[in-house]
Design a protein around this motif. Structure first.
Motif, PDB file in Angstrom:
ATOM      1  N   ASP A 109      59.818  23.332  39.974  1.00 30.74           N
ATOM      2  CA  ASP A 109      59.190  24.399  40.758  1.00 30.74           C
ATOM      3  C   ASP A 109      59.135  24.028  42.235  1.00 30.74           C
ATOM      4  OD1 ASP A 109      58.848  25.853  38.453  1.00 30.74           O
ATOM      5  OD2 ASP A 109      56.703  25.417  38.248  1.00 30.74           O
ATOM      6  N   ILE A 110      58.857  22.751  42.519  1.00 31.60           N
ATOM      7  CA  ILE A 110      58.814  22.296  43.913  1.00 31.60           C
ATOM      8  C   ILE A 110      60.210  22.323  44.522  1.00 31.60           C
ATOM      9  CG2 ILE A 110      58.348  20.294  45.391  1.00 31.60           C
ATOM     10  CD1 ILE A 110      56.044  19.599  43.466  1.00 31.60           C
ATOM     11  N   GLU A 113      60.842  25.862  45.463  1.00 35.25           N
ATOM     12  CA  GLU A 113      60.094  26.224  46.675  1.00 35.25           C
ATOM     13  C   GLU A 113      60.787  25.685  47.922  1.00 35.25           C
ATOM     14  OE1 GLU A 113      56.138  24.794  46.210  1.00 35.25           O
ATOM     15  OE2 GLU A 113      55.664  26.099  44.510  1.00 35.25           O
ATOM     16  N   GLN A 116      63.863  27.694  48.905  1.00 32.49           N
ATOM     17  CA  GLN A 116      63.604  28.970  49.559  1.00 32.49           C
ATOM     18  C   GLN A 116      63.588  28.852  51.083  1.00 32.49           C
ATOM     19  OE1 GLN A 116      59.979  30.226  47.625  1.00 32.49           O
ATOM     20  NE2 GLN A 116      61.047  30.919  45.778  1.00 32.49           N
TER      21      GLN A 116
END
Length: 304
Positions: A109-110, A113, A116
């Protein structure tokens, strides 16, 4: 004798006789531990040890000579975005430990992020990662590792196993070709150019599964290692349960990268930068600075 990586270097008939003579009068299992440790040290593989629960009752021979890494105290994921010459580079630190799929999901998930922010390259920091469960680590950074197979290990029987990542699955392929998913997450969409530059950071505290992760990046396109030579426990281990539930951990195979190169004594960086005895802040860290400069140079070369 049947499984140890360095078994061929031992005169087992002599060593067995000596060991049994020393323990012939013992009455309890724990009275054999010193002699078991003595035999393990004869293997000289820098990785075999005796374990009670998660506590090591012995130190692999050679380990006591290693200076600790100032980065070994980091136990949580660290991440950030660096900007240089108008370009962004993502950085993520993968910590050691006995982790599970929840950790793997958090790690990926990191990564998502950070992606992005549209970085032009990546830094994967493995300094101080002394090992643990490799598979959640691999699942977490799976988007960054490149094409399969990612590496593996080769035993004293010359048979090879493999590591793979596929759609959220960290996969072990054993010597017979059987595949097992050892960590699994819900993969999120992520588009990464196959040749986007990546720097991995290593030091003397990068060991065992941490070294396996470093080897995963060996052979990845447009990738370079920075820092100092790793610890040297670059072998796969297998646990054998004893009668009193202790775990006899044996080094059984040597890490090998996707191109078939073996690493019996650790991994040398492509760019050597000594790691001192003090943990540096990211913006003051020479290893990160040099890695950033290389990534920007690679990005500029691709634009030309």
């Amino acid at each position: 004798e049947n499984n140890a990586l360095n078994s061929a270097n031992i005169n087992w008939e002599q060593l067995r006789a000596e060991a049994l003579e020393k323990v012939k009068d013992v009455e309890k299992p724990d009275q054999t531990y010193d002699e078991i440790i003595h035999v393990l040290n004869k293997l000289e593989d820098n990785h075999s040890f005796l374990q009670k629960g998660w506590e090591s009752l012995s130190t692999p021979k050679g380990a006591e000579k290693k200076e600790p890494s100032p980065y070994s105290s980091r136990m949580a994921i660290e991440s950030g975005i660096h900007e240089l010459e108008g370009k962004k580079v993502a950085r993520i630190f993968v910590p050691q430990g006995i982790r599970g799929d929840e950790f793997a999901q958090n790690l990926q998930d990191i990564v998502i992020e950070l992606a992005q922010q549209e970085p032009c390259g990546w830094i994967v920091d493995l300094r101080g990662n002394g090992g643990g469960n490799m598979w959640p680590m691999l699942a977490g950074i799976g988007h960054l590792v490149g094409n399969n197979p990612l590496g593996g290990s080769i035993g004293n029987n010359d048979k090879r196993d493999y590591y793979k990542y596929h759609k959220g699955h960290a996969i072990y392929v054993d010597f017979n070709g059987k595949e097992s998913t050892l960590s699994q997450i819900k993969e999120k969409e992520f588009n990464l150019s196959a040749n986007q530059p990546l720097a991995y950071l290593i030091d003397r505290g990068t060991a065992s599964s941490g070294e396996a992760l470093a080897i995963v990046f060996k052979g990845r396109e447009n990738t370079r290692g920075f820092g100092e030579k790793t610890y040297g426990a670059s072998t796969s281990t297998r646990g054998f349960r004893l009668s009193d539930s202790l775990n006899l951990v044996l080094a059984v195979s040597t890490f090998q990268d996707r191109n078939g190169i073996i690493y019996p004594d650790g991994i040398e960086p492509d760019v050597e930068i000594p790691i001192g005895n003090e943990k540096m802040k990211p913006d003051e860290d020479e290893v990160i600075t040099v890695a950033l400069t290389w990534i920007i140079e690679q990005e500029k070369a691709q634009e030309r």
